[in-house]
Write a protein that holds these residues in place. Structure first.
Motif, PDB file in Angstrom:
ATOM      1  N   MET A  26       0.961 -10.816  -8.296  1.00 47.94           N
ATOM      2  CA  MET A  26       1.903 -11.286  -8.802  1.00 47.94           C
ATOM      3  C   MET A  26       2.756 -11.561  -9.336  1.00 47.94           C
ATOM      4  N   VAL A  27       3.384 -10.156  -8.531  1.00 49.07           N
ATOM      5  CA  VAL A  27       4.772  -9.711  -8.427  1.00 49.07           C
ATOM      6  C   VAL A  27       5.507 -10.332  -7.047  1.00 49.07           C
ATOM      7  N   PRO A  28       6.776 -11.473  -7.123  1.00 47.28           N
ATOM      8  CA  PRO A  28       7.583 -11.487  -5.579  1.00 47.28           C
ATOM      9  C   PRO A  28       7.691 -10.450  -5.489  1.00 47.28           C
ATOM     10  N   SER A  29       7.405 -10.464  -3.964  1.00 47.16           N
ATOM     11  CA  SER A  29       7.681  -8.952  -2.816  1.00 47.16           C
ATOM     12  C   SER A  29       8.996  -8.422  -3.392  1.00 47.16           C
ATOM     13  N   VAL A  30      10.722  -9.202  -3.436  1.00 44.84           N
ATOM     14  CA  VAL A  30      11.675  -9.573  -3.366  1.00 44.84           C
ATOM     15  C   VAL A  30      12.151  -8.960  -5.101  1.00 44.84           C
ATOM     16  N   LEU A  31      10.724  -8.771  -6.406  1.00 40.96           N
ATOM     17  CA  LEU A  31      10.796  -7.870  -7.403  1.00 40.96           C
ATOM     18  C   LEU A  31      10.361  -6.433  -7.500  1.00 40.96           C
ATOM     19  N   TRP A  32       9.692  -7.005  -6.672  1.00 38.07           N
ATOM     20  CA  TRP A  32       8.811  -5.525  -6.267  1.00 38.07           C
ATOM     21  C   TRP A  32       9.543  -3.954  -6.536  1.00 38.07           C
ATOM     22  N   PRO A  33       9.387  -2.901  -8.053  1.00 35.38           N
ATOM     23  CA  PRO A  33      10.550  -2.104  -7.726  1.00 35.38           C
ATOM     24  C   PRO A  33       9.565  -0.868  -7.811  1.00 35.38           C
ATOM     25  N   PHE A  34       8.994  -1.364  -6.253  1.00 39.03           N
ATOM     26  CA  PHE A  34       8.129   0.285  -6.128  1.00 39.03           C
ATOM     27  C   PHE A  34       8.520   0.776  -4.321  1.00 39.03           C
ATOM     28  N   ILE A  35       8.125   1.667  -3.814  1.00 36.22           N
ATOM     29  CA  ILE A  35       8.282   2.255  -2.714  1.00 36.22           C
ATOM     30  C   ILE A  35       6.620   2.536  -2.154  1.00 36.22           C
ATOM     31  N   THR A  36       6.243   1.956  -1.500  1.00 34.98           N
ATOM     32  CA  THR A  36       4.967   2.494  -1.400  1.00 34.98           C
ATOM     33  C   THR A  36       4.825   3.849  -0.022  1.00 34.98           C
ATOM     34  N   THR A  37       4.692   4.632  -0.342  1.00 32.35           N
ATOM     35  CA  THR A  37       3.851   5.487   0.678  1.00 32.35           C
ATOM     36  C   THR A  37       2.850   6.052   0.490  1.00 32.35           C
ATOM     37  N   PHE A  38       2.909   6.682   1.168  1.00 33.60           N
ATOM     38  CA  PHE A  38       1.589   7.357   1.538  1.00 33.60           C
ATOM     39  C   PHE A  38       0.854   9.248   1.332  1.00 33.60           C
ATOM     40  N   LYS A  39      -0.201  10.015   0.978  1.00 32.40           N
ATOM     41  CA  LYS A  39      -0.145  11.094   0.352  1.00 32.40           C
ATOM     42  C   LYS A  39      -1.532  11.812   1.253  1.00 32.40           C
ATOM     43  N   LEU A  40      -1.464  12.705   1.563  1.00 31.05           N
ATOM     44  CA  LEU A  40      -2.841  13.191   2.559  1.00 31.05           C
ATOM     45  C   LEU A  40      -2.599  15.064   2.115  1.00 31.05           C
ATOM     46  N   SER A  41      -3.210  15.978   1.655  1.00 38.43           N
ATOM     47  CA  SER A  41      -3.729  16.276   1.469  1.00 38.43           C
ATOM     48  C   SER A  41      -4.110  17.692   2.519  1.00 38.43           C
ATOM     49  N   ALA A  42      -3.159  19.101   2.824  1.00 38.10           N
ATOM     50  CA  ALA A  42      -3.864  19.566   3.987  1.00 38.10           C
ATOM     51  C   ALA A  42      -5.015  18.989   4.403  1.00 38.10           C
ATOM     52  N   SER A  43      -6.256  19.840   3.720  1.00 41.90           N
ATOM     53  CA  SER A  43      -7.634  19.785   3.788  1.00 41.90           C
ATOM     54  C   SER A  43      -8.050  18.802   4.242  1.00 41.90           C
ATOM     55  N   ASN A  44      -7.567  17.464   3.752  1.00 43.73           N
ATOM     56  CA  ASN A  44      -7.733  16.329   3.813  1.00 43.73           C
ATOM     57  C   ASN A  44      -7.632  16.102   5.321  1.00 43.73           C
ATOM     58  N   LEU A  45      -6.103  16.223   5.865  1.00 44.60           N
ATOM     59  CA  LEU A  45      -5.932  16.191   7.385  1.00 44.60           C
ATOM     60  C   LEU A  45      -6.453  16.795   8.704  1.00 44.60           C
ATOM     61  N   ASP A  46      -6.642  17.975   7.570  1.00 40.74           N
ATOM     62  CA  ASP A  46      -7.968  18.543   9.218  1.00 40.74           C
ATOM     63  C   ASP A  46      -9.137  18.339   9.334  1.00 40.74           C
ATOM     64  N   LYS A  47      -9.716  17.155   8.764  1.00 39.37           N
ATOM     65  CA  LYS A  47     -10.796  16.295   8.667  1.00 39.37           C
ATOM     66  C   LYS A  47     -10.455  15.222   9.790  1.00 39.37           C
ATOM     67  N   TYR A  48      -9.415  14.801   8.992  1.00 40.91           N
ATOM     68  CA  TYR A  48      -8.835  13.494   9.682  1.00 40.91           C
ATOM     69  C   TYR A  48      -8.195  13.493  10.664  1.00 40.91           C
ATOM     70  N   GLU A  49      -8.147  14.250  11.388  1.00 35.97           N
ATOM     71  CA  GLU A  49      -7.582  15.297  12.493  1.00 35.97           C
ATOM     72  C   GLU A  49      -9.358  15.125  13.547  1.00 35.97           C
ATOM     73  N   SER A  50     -10.318  15.806  13.757  1.00 33.58           N
ATOM     74  CA  SER A  50     -11.552  15.898  14.093  1.00 33.58           C
ATOM     75  C   SER A  50     -12.194  14.814  13.992  1.00 33.58           C
ATOM     76  N   LYS A  51     -11.454  13.835  12.714  1.00 32.48           N
ATOM     77  CA  LYS A  51     -12.915  12.911  12.838  1.00 32.48           C
ATOM     78  C   LYS A  51     -12.503  11.440  13.580  1.00 32.48           C
ATOM     79  N   PHE A  52     -10.793  11.582  13.430  1.00 29.66           N
ATOM     80  CA  PHE A  52     -10.594  10.144  13.925  1.00 29.66           C
ATOM     81  C   PHE A  52      -9.416  10.377  15.245  1.00 29.66           C
ATOM     82  N   PRO A  53      -9.699  11.013  16.082  1.00 32.49           N
ATOM     83  CA  PRO A  53      -8.944  11.724  16.928  1.00 32.49           C
ATOM     84  C   PRO A  53      -7.891  10.696  18.021  1.00 32.49           C
ATOM     85  N   GLU A  54      -8.255   9.823  18.301  1.00 29.41           N
ATOM     86  CA  GLU A  54      -8.121   8.468  18.452  1.00 29.41           C
ATOM     87  C   GLU A  54      -6.850   8.026  17.295  1.00 29.41           C
TER      88      GLU A  54
END
Length: 268
Positions: A82-110
């Protein structure tokens, strides 16, 4: 990896004793402070004042009440279209815990091979804790603070307990600094056991947000396990709030507020 029970120097053993004793006393002081604060807030003259937001004073202490505001991340996702992109006052960031990263590496190697250049593991600050945490719980059960009848008595008890807490924290922090300086000379393993103290070596995840955003297109949506987090750009949001009320009214729908815990402090 199994705990390391290697031989330690006498000085390190002494530091362990100082740290563990101070840690227990610090936790005990915190429990006593919580009990005293509840008793103070239950006094009618205090309860009446702290219903109103602001700074309040009874005798020896100040009491600050108010509300905390934060952004509801799920609600932000809903209002974003609902908010025009030029007025969106947030920066999109990404998070992932260390334990979940281990699972991610083994589950989706590519998928991992496509984005691993944006993610790195760095040693985290070692964490000290009691090997037997039940010791603290037992100490708290066996020791309860003496509660006076008047607000003045309770405030005196709070002041004495706060001073004890600050002293024990200072002792613990000093001993912890010395311990970590000596432990740093050892090869870090998952856990080091030092008498009553357990030292855990963790890893933290560092993400190059700009690089990860550019690589996201290389990963199928069903293999993207990072959690999206909107980080507020304070300058942009202030501009929207002051100058574009129709957009701010939309963003306000994603805010959430709750009462803060009453903050106790020595009167100025």
């Amino acid at each position: 990896m199994a705990a390391n029970d290697s031989f330690y120097s006498d000085s390190l053993s002494q530091l362990e004793t100082i740290w563990a004793d101070a840690y227990i006393r610090e936790k005990l002081a915190i429990a006593h402070l919580n009990t005293i604060e509840k008793a103070i807030l239950n006094r009618p003259e205090v309860a009446a004042k702290t219903k109103v937001e602001g700074l309040h004073h009874i005798s020896k202490l100040d009491y600050t009440t108010g509300k905390s505001a934060s952004w509801d991340q799920l609600a932000l996702q809903e209002v974003k279209p609902m908010v025009p992109s030029v007025l969106w006052p947030f920066i999109t960031t990404f998070k992932l815990s260390a334990s979940n990263l281990d699972k991610y590496e083994s589950k989706f190697p590519e998928a991992w091979s496509n984005i691993k250049g944006a993610v790195s593991r760095i040693p985290g600050k070692p964490k000290l804790s009691l090997a037997n945490g039940a010791v603290v719980s037992e100490a708290i059960k066996k020791s309860q603070p003496a509660l006076g009848q008047s607000v003045f008595d309770l405030e005196e008890a709070w002041a004495d307990t706060k001073a004890r807490f600050q002293l024990q924290r200072k002792i613990r922090v000093s001993a912890e600094k010395d311990i970590l300086q000596q432990i740093d000379q050892l090869s870090p393993c998952a856990t080091v056991r030092l008498g009553r103290v357990k030292i855990t070596f963790n890893q933290t995840i560092k993400i190059d947000q700009d690089k990860l955003r550019s690589l996201k297109k290389l990963v199928p949506d069903n293999q993207w396990l990072f959690v999206t987090h909107y980080k507020e750009n304070k300058i942009s949001s202030k501009n929207v709030k002051n100058n574009i009320p129709e957009v701010w009214s939309i963003l306000k729908e994603a805010t959430q507020s709750k009462p803060k815990k009453v903050h106790f402090s020595f009167a100025a």
